[in-house]
Structure formats: C-alpha cells, structure tokens
Design an enzyme around this catalytic site. Sequence first.
Site, PDB file in Angstrom:
ATOM      1  N   ASP A  63      -1.809   6.577  12.054  1.00 33.82           N
ATOM      2  CA  ASP A  63      -1.099   5.771  11.059  1.00 33.82           C
ATOM      3  C   ASP A  63       0.214   6.489  10.743  1.00 33.82           C
ATOM      4  O   ASP A  63       0.221   7.572  10.149  1.00 33.82           O
ATOM      5  CB  ASP A  63      -1.986   5.655   9.802  1.00 33.82           C
ATOM      6  CG  ASP A  63      -1.315   4.895   8.662  1.00 33.82           C
ATOM      7  OD1 ASP A  63      -0.078   4.710   8.694  1.00 33.82           O
ATOM      8  OD2 ASP A  63      -2.038   4.489   7.733  1.00 33.82           O
ATOM      9  N   SER A 108       0.813  -1.216   0.000  1.00 40.50           N
ATOM     10  CA  SER A 108       0.000   0.000   0.000  1.00 40.50           C
ATOM     11  C   SER A 108       0.853   1.277   0.000  1.00 40.50           C
ATOM     12  O   SER A 108       0.393   2.324  -0.433  1.00 40.50           O
ATOM     13  CB  SER A 108      -0.940  -0.001   1.202  1.00 40.50           C
ATOM     14  OG  SER A 108      -0.199  -0.174   2.395  1.00 40.50           O
ATOM     15  N   HIS A 167       1.750   5.180   6.384  1.00 40.85           N
ATOM     16  CA  HIS A 167       1.363   5.764   5.090  1.00 40.85           C
ATOM     17  C   HIS A 167       1.580   7.280   5.073  1.00 40.85           C
ATOM     18  O   HIS A 167       1.709   7.900   6.122  1.00 40.85           O
ATOM     19  CB  HIS A 167      -0.108   5.420   4.806  1.00 40.85           C
ATOM     20  CG  HIS A 167      -0.330   3.950   4.684  1.00 40.85           C
ATOM     21  ND1 HIS A 167      -0.779   3.178   5.728  1.00 40.85           N
ATOM     22  CD2 HIS A 167      -0.120   3.106   3.653  1.00 40.85           C
ATOM     23  CE1 HIS A 167      -0.848   1.911   5.342  1.00 40.85           C
ATOM     24  NE2 HIS A 167      -0.452   1.837   4.086  1.00 40.85           N
TER      25      HIS A 167
END
Length: 414
Positions: A385, A145, A388
């Site tokens: 997070d 990702s 990312h």
Amino acid sequence: MKQLSIDRRIQSLFPIVLASLLVLGTAKLVLEKLKSNHSYAFQINGRARDGKHGLAVIVSPEDRIDESCNVFEGEWVWDNVSHPLYTEESCPYLVKQVTCQRNGRPDSFYKNWRWQPNGCKLPRFDPLKLLQILRGKRLMFVGDSVQRGQFESLVCMLQSVIPEGKKSLERIPPRKIFKIQEFDASIEYYWAPFIVESISDHATKHTVLKRLVKLDSISTHGKHWKGVDVLVFESYVWWKYKPTINATYGSPDDVEEYNVTTAYRLALETWANWLESSINPYTQKVFFMSMSPTHLWSWEWKPGSNENCFNESYPIQGPYWGTGSSLEIMDIVHDILEELKVNVTLLNITQLSEFRKDAHTTIYGERKGKLLTKEQRSDPKNFADCIHWCLPGVPDTWNEILYAYLLKNHQNVS
Ligand SMILES: *[C@@H]1O[C@H](CO)[C@@H](O)[C@H](O)[C@H]1NC(C)=O
Ligand SMILES: *[C@@H]1O[C@H](CO)[C@@H](O)[C@H](O)[C@H]1NC(C)=O
Ligand SMILES: *[C@@H]1O[C@H](CO)[C@@H](O)[C@H](O)[C@H]1NC(C)=O
Ligand SMILES: *[C@@H]1O[C@H](CO)[C@@H](O)[C@H](O)[C@H]1NC(C)=O
Ligand SMILES: *[C@@H]1O[C@H](CO)[C@@H](O)[C@H](O)[C@H]1NC(C)=O
Ligand SMILES: *[C@@H]1O[C@H](CO)[C@@H](O)[C@H](O)[C@H]1NC(C)=O
C-alpha cells in the site's frame, strides 16, 4: 501505452484502499454514547465558558510563524530527539492499519524526520497549548481514509496529556469523535471521500469499484459540518481511479461519465457554494489539505527500477514531484480557493510529502480488516500500500503545520 499501464496499476491498487476502509468497521474501540445535548459555543478569544479554566492563552511571539515564511518549502532533517511525537505503544487509538512497527516493519527511521522549512522554524508542538486554543470547540477532519490518518495522528499527538477517564473515542458512522471532557473540546472525523455526496458515503459498507458521485449534492453532509469551529477538508485519491467517473449533476437519474478534472471542479464549486452560504467567517476556520501523494512507481525516483514504495527506508533528496500528484487538480483547488468569498487556508503539503517514499504502510498495513498474510507479504508488487501512511509518521507533520496556523491566527486574551 504508458498511460494504459499506469491506469492498470492505479486499478490494481484500489483493493488496498478498500481494505483500509473496512478497518473502520472492524476496529475494536471502547465507545461511549454521544451526549447529543452538548452545545459548543465558540469563543473567539479562547476564554473558558465556565470560567473554570479561565487562563489566558499565551501564544508567544516565537510560536508564531512569520508572515513571510513559506512553511511548505524546506527539507526533512534527521531528528531522533524530538521525533516521533508519540509512539505506537503510547497511543491506544491507532487502528491496526497504521501501526507499521507492530505489524512487523523492520526499519524505523521513517519516524525520526522533522520537517524544517527554509525560512523559519515550526513551533514546537505543545498538546496543552492546542487544547487551550480548542477549549469549547470542535475541530473536524472531513475526507477519505488518508484524512482519517490525519485525524488519528492528531488524537495521538494530544491524548497523552489527558488523564484516563477524561477522554473518549466514540464511533457514530460516518463520524468518529474524540472528546476531551475537561476542555469541552472534540477532535472529529467525518467520512466523505468525495466531499460532495456519493454512493460511497457509508463509512463501513460502501462500494469501492462502483462509483457514482452526486456533484451538486452536499446538504446532507453539510448538516453535520454546520457550526464546527475548525473544519479541515481533503479529497483526492478516490477521484483518481480512472480518467472518467460516473456522476450526476441535476437530475439524479441522469448518470453521465465525466472527465475527472471536470467532475472535481464541479464538486469543489458545490463545496464552495456551501461554504459561502453556511460558514460564519468570523467564528469558523476552514482549511483545505492539498493532495496526499502516492508512491506507486519506483522508476519515478529510481530510474530503471520497476517496483513501488516497498523496502524504501529513506526520503527522496532534492527536487521530486511524482506523476500521481495531478497538477490539474492542484490548479482547480487554486482557482476555487481564489474565488471563494470566505477565507480558506490551503495547507499545501503535497511537495513535502512527495519526498517521503519511505513512509507508507506498504505490506505492514491491513487488507479487508486483516493484516496481510504471509503469501501476500511475499508479493509486495501487488500488495504494498503506497497510498496510506504509517503512524507515527508524515501526517504528524501535517498536523504540526495545522497547529502552527492555529497558533498564528489565535488572539491572546489580555
Ligand atoms: C539518534 O541518531 C544518532 C545519529 O544517527 C545515533 O547515533 C543515536 O544512536 C540515535 N539515538 C537513538 C535514541 O536512536
Ligand atoms: C459508468 O457506469 C456504467 C454503467 O454502470 C459502466 O458500464 C461504466 O464502466 C462506468 N464508468 C466508469 C468510469 O466507472
Ligand atoms: C479531461 O480534461 C483535461 C483537462 O481539462 C484534459 O487535458 C483531458 O484531455 C480530458 N480528458 C478527456 C478524456 O476528455
Ligand atoms: C480574510 O483574509 C483577508 C486577507 O488575509 C483578511 O483581510 C480578512 O480580514 C479575512 N476575513 C475574515 C473574515 O477573516
Ligand atoms: C531491500 O533493500 C535492501 C537494500 O536496500 C536489499 O538488500 C534487500 O534485498 C531488499 N529486500 C527486498 C525484499 O527487496
Ligand atoms: C502547492 O505547492 C506546489 C509546489 O510545492 C505548487 O506547484 C502548487 O501550485 C501549490 N498549490 C497551490 C494551490 O498553490
């Protein structure tokens, strides 16, 4: 003791990675059917196949980074004139996962930094020039990702110069394909979080907690990578769940727990063998992205604190290397690339990204395909997070560097 608590933190962060993966399944995109009979002939000089756009690509001398310049050493400089290269509003292809501003992030400095190498200047990103270089070609990102973020970034960097109706984004799991019809070119993404095959290869429905890597299997993926003109590989964070990982090598029934470093080396060897047997080094280019750093523990840059990347608004100044970026893995990458018989360019973006504790999605991303709830947002320690990146943001710089390398290698038509 410390090792133990770090491992617990890595574990506790993984549901966030899961959440971001589920986004793939929920993103609302306008899709078109893939024209499967499309053939992509590689033109080594970038000349248009049909002669319609037969202009010679002029890569001027100032576009070419000097051979002696290490573009990965340098500093982030404030530049709100040239950066960001696009905005959240101007790019309809961003998934909700990365649009931090729209998701409520109050500060926006993170978008305004430009990477300045010590010995030279990166060429100014010119979407048309890149399109001319990619004419008739396919560029594919392969990885997890984080790599998907780099794919979206490049799509956004390019797409503004292409008129409506002349571009499309298609989703054919495990691929995403952005097509630029006028140029017969595509920017693609292929989900393969371990590069080699695993039980996590379904782009939308894969287990995250249960991992099983097939260290010697790559041919199913490889079929989709064959003949792609520019391949950009990346794989790291999925390996770093626990110190060991379940894997097979040889018999598919013979599951063993491998030391992650051992498993990573075996996987990259499988990849290297695939490259050597499947790549035409004269017509295809291969890049490998070094690991994307995480900023899970604030005490590493702010001694005495006990948080994460949440509420960080400025890059780290001066030397910094977090423990999340494994030097052992770096050494493995180094060894494998050195022994390879085909040229693979390492884009060593780890150090420059290490400085960017301010650029992660934190609580302004998604979890299980939904924005965080108010309750979750009030608990950044558990829900931020720090893996990312917001877009526009750091992956744009990785692509500016990729662009610099594509220009550097490009031969003008005379
Ligand atoms: C750009 O940054 C400068 C210096 O910090 C500031 O004075 C200026 O207002 C900023 N311009 C914009 C458009 O944000
Ligand atoms: C490997 O698989 C076994 C059996 O499913 C499981 O008990 C063990 O926790 C797994 N190991 C890792 C490192 O995930
Ligand atoms: C895994 O391998 C690394 C490097 O080879 C080594 O430092 C580490 O001790 C090993 N860990 C285990 C659990 O065997
Ligand atoms: C690979 O790189 C080396 C060193 O830069 C160069 O001499 C060689 O020509 C390259 N091979 C191909 C196939 O591009
Ligand atoms: C964020 O940091 C600022 C100072 O940089 C501080 O005043 C504020 O309380 C912090 N917010 C949270 C929610 O921790
Ligand atoms: C990448 O750069 C870092 C320093 O920024 C260095 O320590 C590392 O060895 C480099 N990796 C490779 C594979 O050359």
